[in-house]
Design an enzyme around this catalytic site. Sequence first.
Site, PDB file in Angstrom:
ATOM      1  N   GLY A 298      -7.741  -6.096   1.283  1.00  0.00           N
ATOM      2  CA  GLY A 298      -7.865  -5.556  -0.074  1.00  0.00           C
ATOM      3  C   GLY A 298      -7.885  -4.039  -0.088  1.00  0.00           C
ATOM      4  O   GLY A 298      -7.288  -3.404  -0.968  1.00  0.00           O
ATOM      5  N   ASP A 299      -8.545  -3.439   0.902  1.00  0.00           N
ATOM      6  CA  ASP A 299      -8.557  -1.977   1.015  1.00  0.00           C
ATOM      7  C   ASP A 299      -7.153  -1.452   1.289  1.00  0.00           C
ATOM      8  O   ASP A 299      -6.753  -0.398   0.774  1.00  0.00           O
ATOM      9  CB  ASP A 299      -9.492  -1.548   2.152  1.00  0.00           C
ATOM     10  CG  ASP A 299     -10.844  -2.234   2.084  1.00  0.00           C
ATOM     11  OD1 ASP A 299     -11.323  -2.474   0.958  1.00  0.00           O
ATOM     12  OD2 ASP A 299     -11.413  -2.529   3.145  1.00  0.00           O
TER      13      ASP A 299
END
Length: 315
Positions: free
Chosen positions: A260-261
């Site tokens: 997600g980062d």
Amino acid sequence: MIYTVTVNPSLDYIIDVDSFKTGTINRTKAEKLIAGGKGINVSIVLHNLGIETRALGFAAGFTGNEIERRLNDHGVQTGFIHVNSGFSRINAKMRSIESDSVVEETEINGQGPLLTKEDLNHLYEKLEELKEGDTLVLAGSIPSTLPLENPQSLYSDIMAKLSGKGVRFVVDATRDLLKKSLAYKPFLVKPNNHELGEIFGVELKTREEVVPYAQKFREMGAQNVLVSMAGEGAVLAAADGKIYKGEAPKCTLVNSVGAGDSMVAGFIAGYQKSGDYKEAFKMGLCTGSASACSEHLADKEQVQKLLENYTGLQE
């Protein structure tokens, strides 16, 4: 310049164990140690994609020194505030392996050091260096050791202090920490579908179900709402009013940590390059998958390969 803030960075100890069993001795099949934390992951991936970035946050003890050393060795600029109490946390992430495939992931996350108001003021002083055109990524949870009456106001407090300077805000957080930031009209927020559903008290399983709630988040103040959905892909409610839905690029899941980062970093890099929300979304999807389907965080070559073959975008 793109700055990231990781309030509670970590050393992540990632281990593979064959058919893990509780209550007995398990031996690792593979292990590695990396610098972790959501903002740190964003900075590493931005650097891998050729984007200038600087990682800020708090570091303590021998683990804090090691986090900073590893980032500097990787080529990422840092500006950590070194605190005197405790040590930066160690997070253990265990992957149970069966037939050479990951069947389950388990995490045990440390607490982190005790922070003081003086430490927090040092962070505010560093953030005063930001100028018009810079981007500030505020990512991750806030430790209970933060000396604030309401720690969930930290990101909105930072945004308030920088309001009017022309700094672009990106927020990847949950619950009140994320909701409070919306008053300052962040350029991008990135909840996942579970976090978005939790805020509105609903369960969101499909991209179609996510769309109206992503739009509501835009109405509440966010310019772009990027909702990650792991293997289901993602949804973007863009600042131009358009809705984009994307399947996850096809690859074999290896490690979900940092995916997600990486999507956040990919979106930022894609927008910086093209100025186009659709292209930024596509870049975000492919960067997130490049990390999820690799033993390390996404690099430029991996992302480019996925981009060349990606056809799963819908408007």
